[in-house]
Design an enzyme around this catalytic site. Structure first.
Site, mmCIF file in Angstrom:
data_model
loop_
_atom_site.group_PDB
_atom_site.id
_atom_site.type_symbol
_atom_site.label_atom_id
_atom_site.label_comp_id
_atom_site.label_asym_id
_atom_site.label_seq_id
_atom_site.Cartn_x
_atom_site.Cartn_y
_atom_site.Cartn_z
ATOM 1 N N ASP A 1 -7.834 -5.170 0.222
ATOM 2 C CA ASP A 1 -8.604 -6.141 -0.748
ATOM 3 C C ASP A 1 -7.994 -7.649 -0.736
ATOM 4 O O ASP A 1 -8.683 -8.595 -1.495
ATOM 5 C CB ASP A 1 -8.029 -5.530 -2.302
ATOM 6 C CG ASP A 1 -8.969 -4.398 -2.658
ATOM 7 O OD1 ASP A 1 -10.283 -4.299 -2.226
ATOM 8 O OD2 ASP A 1 -8.688 -3.460 -3.181
ATOM 9 N N HIS B 1 0.717 -1.339 0.081
ATOM 10 C CA HIS B 1 -0.088 0.151 0.048
ATOM 11 C C HIS B 1 0.863 1.175 0.159
ATOM 12 O O HIS B 1 2.099 1.236 0.573
ATOM 13 C CB HIS B 1 -0.868 0.030 1.304
ATOM 14 C CG HIS B 1 -1.989 1.063 1.100
ATOM 15 N ND1 HIS B 1 -2.172 2.186 1.529
ATOM 16 C CD2 HIS B 1 -3.244 0.701 0.688
ATOM 17 C CE1 HIS B 1 -3.021 2.800 1.183
ATOM 18 N NE2 HIS B 1 -4.056 1.988 0.659
HETATM 19 N N1 ACO Z 1 4.115 -7.595 -4.757
HETATM 20 C C1 ACO Z 1 5.753 -7.555 -4.996
HETATM 21 N N2 ACO Z 1 6.392 -6.424 -4.730
HETATM 22 C C2 ACO Z 1 5.979 -5.362 -4.564
HETATM 23 C C3 ACO Z 1 4.382 -5.330 -4.246
HETATM 24 C C4 ACO Z 1 3.580 -6.413 -4.451
HETATM 25 N N3 ACO Z 1 2.236 -6.435 -4.134
HETATM 26 N N4 ACO Z 1 3.898 -4.103 -3.946
HETATM 27 C C5 ACO Z 1 5.000 -3.371 -3.885
HETATM 28 N N5 ACO Z 1 6.138 -4.053 -4.364
HETATM 29 C C6 ACO Z 1 7.398 -3.798 -4.180
HETATM 30 C C7 ACO Z 1 7.831 -3.074 -5.544
HETATM 31 O O1 ACO Z 1 8.280 -3.937 -6.542
HETATM 32 C C8 ACO Z 1 8.662 -1.950 -5.335
HETATM 33 O O2 ACO Z 1 10.095 -2.624 -5.344
HETATM 34 P P1 ACO Z 1 11.411 -1.682 -5.531
HETATM 35 O O3 ACO Z 1 11.510 -0.724 -4.670
HETATM 36 O O4 ACO Z 1 12.576 -2.953 -5.523
HETATM 37 O O5 ACO Z 1 11.098 -1.258 -6.959
HETATM 38 C C9 ACO Z 1 8.352 -1.519 -3.604
HETATM 39 O O6 ACO Z 1 7.988 -2.552 -3.419
HETATM 40 C C10 ACO Z 1 7.518 -0.166 -3.714
HETATM 41 O O7 ACO Z 1 6.549 -0.473 -4.569
HETATM 42 P P2 ACO Z 1 5.904 0.632 -5.396
HETATM 43 O O8 ACO Z 1 4.987 0.121 -6.590
HETATM 44 O O9 ACO Z 1 6.593 1.611 -5.692
HETATM 45 O O10 ACO Z 1 4.648 1.297 -4.294
HETATM 46 P P3 ACO Z 1 3.447 2.293 -4.491
HETATM 47 O O11 ACO Z 1 3.374 2.890 -3.155
HETATM 48 O O12 ACO Z 1 3.876 2.943 -5.889
HETATM 49 O O13 ACO Z 1 2.458 1.262 -4.941
HETATM 50 C C11 ACO Z 1 0.575 -0.460 -4.611
HETATM 51 C C12 ACO Z 1 1.394 0.493 -4.098
HETATM 52 C C13 ACO Z 1 0.229 0.036 -5.921
HETATM 53 C C14 ACO Z 1 -0.784 -0.806 -3.948
HETATM 54 C C15 ACO Z 1 1.480 -1.623 -4.793
HETATM 55 O O14 ACO Z 1 1.831 -2.223 -3.492
HETATM 56 C C16 ACO Z 1 0.804 -2.834 -5.402
HETATM 57 O O15 ACO Z 1 1.057 -2.951 -6.950
HETATM 58 N N6 ACO Z 1 0.106 -3.805 -5.000
HETATM 59 C C17 ACO Z 1 -0.588 -4.725 -5.585
HETATM 60 C C18 ACO Z 1 -1.797 -4.502 -6.176
HETATM 61 C C19 ACO Z 1 -2.880 -4.195 -4.671
HETATM 62 O O16 ACO Z 1 -3.086 -5.102 -3.845
HETATM 63 N N7 ACO Z 1 -3.505 -2.757 -4.764
HETATM 64 C C20 ACO Z 1 -4.582 -2.453 -3.915
HETATM 65 C C21 ACO Z 1 -3.946 -1.595 -3.068
HETATM 66 S S1 ACO Z 1 -5.264 -0.941 -1.769
HETATM 67 C C22 ACO Z 1 -6.479 0.048 -2.581
HETATM 68 O O17 ACO Z 1 -6.097 0.739 -3.498
HETATM 69 C C23 ACO Z 1 -7.943 -0.288 -2.345
#
Ligand code: ACO
Length: 435
Positions: free
Chosen positions: A366, A308
């Site tokens: 979620d 998140h």
């Molecule tokens: N699985 C594996 N790796 C992940 C995940 C994941 N679910 N989420 C983040 N990471 C990693 C990224 O690859 C990144 O790694 P890096 O630093 O080596 O590049 C690091 O963690 C940070 O991730 P970002 O994408 O930069 O974080 P951001 O805050 O932009 O994204 C998000 C947050 C979109 C929720 C992300 O965690 C994700 O895609 N999760 C999966 C989708 C999801 O569950 N979305 C629902 C969110 S809750 C809502 O909106 C109601």
């Protein structure tokens, strides 16, 4: 505003710039950059708005480090235990918990705005039977802007209230119509003697050829999920509603923009994506392979329902939903227990893995919600629509806050331009072949 000032030194002119510090009721101080460009000629760059407050708001507070969520100051855990979705909707919209009389009047108003104009119902016939319900719901909500002209003057408080009640009351009817259209079943009209969630289940699952009794356990579960999803400060879809609304557009159009933003798998679409992922994993013996894929930078696969932008701790909503899954699957005697057990196992493995520990990746709202929706008989493609119904309250509340604020300006971010410098047009015969 605090007496504190942040100083920046402009390296070219060696001029010192004083930036005022704004103090919130809760959370970190905020540097005011409002005069930065006019004083210094520079913009700020913050892709994804990770460190940018786009507005002031007194609706919802999230502390991502501690895993705290407050609606109008009330902890989500207390609201989940003691309140109802309709009471929470009132709280979000009006800022205070209602008296018995206020609640009764609000509930009555929502119950009596549930019907759709028949012309709007006919719009569904234009969609193919396999259209994604989010496409239908956002399309029909946008179409509502073609109705109600006499009560959509956004400068009038009365009209803003009518709009809020209308959209909150009608969105379950629109969602149910989208579901019925995809099933090829006749639309079912709302029954206003039923409470909000019972009415929604009635419109989804009753058919003219049979009798249907709403299961109170299912209605209660839905009500709790709706409380948890009702608002979450300046998330992607809410910011979209604010940005669209800041131009003064028709409010139904602004809500439709929010629905479209919610649909993406990085936001509300994750609940559908989690079930797809769990089905693909299939069994606990494959978890290792999928965890390895999630960690592989060259693989686009992510653990859906994990991570998140704000929570760097367990999402408090996921804690409540996880507990609820245990109770509900038992009460409903649902057959989805293996999927829930797989989710629990996946969570356990991920939370022990260094990659997830180092990056503070925890289950979000979620991760478990789809398991509950499935146990209630709601198909996967409708999960994000369920989220939209609940979040509609948050969108409307933020929209109202923004429109009523005399300091609101049209949202218009700037950019860091990295395209070609200025150049002259060349006639087609004078252009070099592309390499
Ligand atoms: N699985 C594996 N790796 C992940 C995940 C994941 N679910 N989420 C983040 N990471 C990693 C990224 O690859 C990144 O790694 P890096 O630093 O080596 O590049 C690091 O963690 C940070 O991730 P970002 O994408 O930069 O974080 P951001 O805050 O932009 O994204 C998000 C947050 C979109 C929720 C992300 O965690 C994700 O895609 N999760 C999966 C989708 C999801 O569950 N979305 C629902 C969110 S809750 C809502 O909106 C109601």
């Amino acid at each position: 505003m605090s007496d504190e000032r942040y100083s920046l030194i402009d390296p070219t002119s060696a001029r010192r710039l004083e930036l005022p510090v704004l103090e919130p009721t809760l959370g970190p101080n905020v540097l005011s950059l409002a005069g930065l460009y006019s004083h210094s000629g520079v913009f700020t760059y913050d892709p994804g708005f990770g460190a940018t407050a786009s507005c002031t708001s007194n609706i919802t507070y999230v502390d991502g480090e501690k895993g705290i969520l407050l609606y109008r100051g009330y902890p989500i855990e207390q609201l989940a235990e003691h309140s109802t979705f309709i009471e929470v909707a009132y709280l979000l919209l009006h800022g205070e918990l209602p008296t018995a009389e206020q609640l009764q009047a609000f509930d009555h108003s929502i119950r009596t705005h549930t019907m759709l104009n028949e012309s709007l119902l006919r719009f569904f016939n234009g969609f193919h039977h396999n259209a994604h319900p989010m496409a239908m719901v956002s399309g029909v909500v946008a179409s509502m802007s073609a109705f109600y002209h006499d009560t959509t003057d956004i400068q009038m408080e009365h009209d803003r209230d009518v709009f809020a009640h209308r959209i909150i009351a009608k969105i379950p009817t629109i969602a149910a119509a989208a579901y019925k259209h995809s099933k090829g079943q006749p639309f079912v009209y709302p029954l206003n003697r039923l409470d909000y969630c019972s009415n929604m289940l009635h419109m989804f699952f009753s058919v003219p050829s049979d009798s249907y009794e709403v299961d109170p356990v299912a209605a209660q579960a839905l009500d709790l999920l709706f409380i948890l999803h009702a608002d979450h400060e300046q998330n992607c879809s809410t910011s979209t509603v604010r940005l669209a609304g800041s131009s003064g557009t028709n409010p139904y159009a602004a809500i439709a923009a929010g629905i479209s933003a919610l649909w993406g798998p990085a936001h509300g679409g994750a609940n559908e994506a989690v079930i797809n992922m769990l089905e693909e994993i299939g069994s606990a013996k494959h978890i290792g392979k999928y965890i390895a894929r999630a960690k592989d930078r060259n693989d686009p696969f992510r653990l859906m329902g994990f991570g998140h932008r704000v929570y760097k701790n367990y999402d408090p909503r996921a804690t409540i939903i996880r507990k609820m899954c245990h109770r509900l699957l038992e009460q409903l005697k649902a057959s989805d227990t293996p999927l829930f057990e797989l989710a629990l196992r996946l969570e356990e493995v991920a939370l022990r893995d260094d990659y997830f520990i180092e990056k503070n990746l925890y289950p979000n709202v979620d991760f478990y919600s789809g398991i509950i929706y499935r146990a209630l008989g709601i198909p996967k493609s409708m999960f994000t629509v369920m989220f939209a119904i609940a979040r509609c309250v948050g969108w409307v509340t933020h929209w109202r806050e923004m429109v009523a604020d005399p300091g609101t300006r049209i949202g218009r971010p700037r950019q860091l331009y990295v395209g070609p410098p200025s150049r002259n047009y060349r006639a087609i015969g004078e252009r070099e072949e592309a390499a």
